[in-house]
Design an enzyme around this catalytic site. Structure first.
Site, PDB file in Angstrom:
ATOM      1  N   LYS A 116      -3.580   3.323   6.263  1.00 35.32           N
ATOM      2  CA  LYS A 116      -3.808   1.882   6.261  1.00 35.32           C
ATOM      3  C   LYS A 116      -2.628   1.163   6.931  1.00 35.32           C
ATOM      4  CE  LYS A 116      -6.596   0.557   2.241  1.00 35.32           C
ATOM      5  NZ  LYS A 116      -6.585  -0.295   1.041  1.00 35.32           N
ATOM      6  N   PHE A 129     -14.784   7.501   5.016  1.00 30.71           N
ATOM      7  CA  PHE A 129     -14.441   7.759   3.620  1.00 30.71           C
ATOM      8  C   PHE A 129     -15.320   6.884   2.727  1.00 30.71           C
ATOM      9  CE2 PHE A 129     -12.129   3.912   2.286  1.00 30.71           C
ATOM     10  CZ  PHE A 129     -12.044   3.259   3.505  1.00 30.71           C
ATOM     11  N   ASP A 149      -7.738  -5.947  -1.113  1.00 27.69           N
ATOM     12  CA  ASP A 149      -8.644  -5.281  -2.045  1.00 27.69           C
ATOM     13  C   ASP A 149     -10.042  -5.371  -1.456  1.00 27.69           C
ATOM     14  OD1 ASP A 149      -8.906  -3.714  -4.322  1.00 27.69           O
ATOM     15  OD2 ASP A 149      -9.574  -5.379  -5.550  1.00 27.69           O
ATOM     16  N   THR A 169       0.840  -1.209   0.000  1.00 20.30           N
ATOM     17  CA  THR A 169       0.000   0.000   0.000  1.00 20.30           C
ATOM     18  C   THR A 169       0.869   1.250   0.000  1.00 20.30           C
ATOM     19  OG1 THR A 169      -1.822   1.160   1.096  1.00 20.30           O
ATOM     20  CG2 THR A 169      -0.195   0.150   2.541  1.00 20.30           C
TER      21      THR A 169
HETATM   22  P1  IMP Z   1      -9.612  -0.365  -1.333  1.00 21.50           P
HETATM   23  O1  IMP Z   1      -9.409  -1.675  -2.031  1.00 21.50           O
HETATM   24  O2  IMP Z   1      -9.410  -0.448   0.143  1.00 21.50           O
HETATM   25  O3  IMP Z   1      -8.808   0.748  -1.982  1.00 21.50           O
HETATM   26  O4  IMP Z   1     -11.149   0.021  -1.518  1.00 21.50           O
HETATM   27  C1  IMP Z   1     -11.728   0.235  -2.805  1.00 21.50           C
HETATM   28  C2  IMP Z   1     -12.883   1.200  -2.683  1.00 21.50           C
HETATM   29  O5  IMP Z   1     -13.934   0.613  -1.895  1.00 21.50           O
HETATM   30  C3  IMP Z   1     -12.567   2.504  -1.976  1.00 21.50           C
HETATM   31  O6  IMP Z   1     -12.069   3.458  -2.897  1.00 21.50           O
HETATM   32  C4  IMP Z   1     -13.924   2.933  -1.423  1.00 21.50           C
HETATM   33  O7  IMP Z   1     -14.702   3.521  -2.429  1.00 21.50           O
HETATM   34  C5  IMP Z   1     -14.552   1.593  -1.074  1.00 21.50           C
HETATM   35  N1  IMP Z   1     -14.290   1.244   0.348  1.00 21.50           N
HETATM   36  C6  IMP Z   1     -13.378   0.362   0.813  1.00 21.50           C
HETATM   37  N2  IMP Z   1     -13.435   0.279   2.151  1.00 21.50           N
HETATM   38  C7  IMP Z   1     -14.413   1.137   2.536  1.00 21.50           C
HETATM   39  C8  IMP Z   1     -14.922   1.495   3.812  1.00 21.50           C
HETATM   40  O8  IMP Z   1     -14.506   1.019   4.889  1.00 21.50           O
HETATM   41  N3  IMP Z   1     -15.906   2.406   3.811  1.00 21.50           N
HETATM   42  C9  IMP Z   1     -16.404   2.975   2.672  1.00 21.50           C
HETATM   43  N4  IMP Z   1     -15.951   2.683   1.456  1.00 21.50           N
HETATM   44  C10 IMP Z   1     -14.958   1.760   1.383  1.00 21.50           C
END
Ligand code: IMP
Length: 196
Positions: A12, A148, A68, A7
Site C-alpha cells: 500500500k 486480494f 479504511d 499502514t
Molecule cells: P482495508 O481497510 O484496506 O484493510 O480493507 C478492509 C477489507 O476490505 C480487506 O481486508 C478486504 O477484505 C476488503 N478490500 C479492501 N479493498 C479491496 C479491494 O480492492 N479488493 C477486494 N477486497 C478489498
C-alpha cells in the site's frame, strides 16, 4: 515534505508513494518505529480512518493520513461494510469471507455492491476527508486469480471481468482506493504549492 501513512503494509505504501509523487515523502508506521496495531473499533469507515490518523498525529505530532475500506452490499443493508476484513470471523481468510458472502446472496436477484474507501488526512492540525467509490455487483462465482480480498467476486459496472481478472493498473484506474488516493494527491499537490 514528509507525511506518514498509517499502514504496516509495504505494498500500500509503495502504491501511494507512486500516486502522490515526489513532492511528499510518504513514510509508513514501520519507518517511525510504530509497531502496534491500532484498534479499529469504530462503527463506520470514517470513524476508523479518523481513529488511525488521530492516533498517529497525537502520538507522533506529524502530518499523516490513514484509510479504511469496506464492501457495501445493497441487499444486505451495506454489510459487510466496516467488517469486510473479518466478515466470516476474527482471523478469517479472504476465501472464508467470499464463501460467506456468496452464501448470503444465494438466490438473490439484487447483487448490487460498492467498494468504498475513506481517507482521513491531518495536516498542520487540520482534518480533511476524501472518499472513493466504485459501483458494481457480486458475481455468482469466483473468477480470476489476481488481486486480494473480494476481488474474484466483484465485477465493476461497465466491465465483463472481475477485479481479479484485471491488471493492477487497470484496477487502480477505476478502483475505490484509486479514486480516493487521486483526490488526496490532488489536494496535497495544491496544498504544497500554496505553502511553498
Ligand atoms: P482495508 O481497510 O484496506 O484493510 O480493507 C478492509 C477489507 O476490505 C480487506 O481486508 C478486504 O477484505 C476488503 N478490500 C479492501 N479493498 C479491496 C479491494 O480492492 N479488493 C477486494 N477486497 C478489498
Amino acid at each position: 515534505m514528509k507525511i506518514i501513512f498509517a499502514t504496516h503494509n509495504p505494498n500500500k505504501l509503495k502504491e501511494i508513494q507512486e500516486m502522490v509523487g515526489d513532492s511528499y515523502q510518504v513514510l509508513g508506521l514501520h519507518d517511525i518505529n510504530c509497531h502496534e496495531e491500532i484498534a479499529e473499533t469504530a462503527l463506520t469507515l470514517e470513524g476508523n480512518a479518523l481513529i488511525k490518523s488521530t492516533y498517529i498525529h497525537d502520538k507522533y505530532g506529524q502530518n499523516c493520513f490513514s484509510d479504511d475500506t469496506g464492501l457495501e452490499v445493497e441487499s444486505l443493508n451495506g454489510a459487510p461494510g466496516v467488517y469486510s476484513a473479518r466478515y466470516a470471523g476474527p482471523d478469517c481468510l479472504a476465501e472464508d469471507n467470499m464463501h460467506k458472502l456468496l452464501h448470503e446472496l444465494k438466490g438473490s436477484e439484487n447483487r448490487k455492491a460498492q467498494f468504498r474507501t475513506v481517507i482521513s488526512l491531518i495536516i498542520d492540525d487540520e482534518k480533511y476527508e476524501f472518499e472513493g467509490i466504485v459501483k458494481g455487483e457480486i458475481t455468482t462465482e469466483r473468477s480470476g486469480e489476481d488481486g486480494f480480498g473480494y476481488d474474484p467476486i466483484f465485477k465493476p459496472d461497465g466491465y465483463s471481468r472481475t477485479f481479479s481478472e484485471m491488471t493492477s493498473s487497470e484496477k487502480n484506474l477505476i478502483s475505490h482506493r484509486g479514486v480516493a488516493v487521486r483526490k488526496l494527491s490532488l489536494f496535497l499537490s495544491t496544498y504544497n504549492t500554496k505553502k511553498s
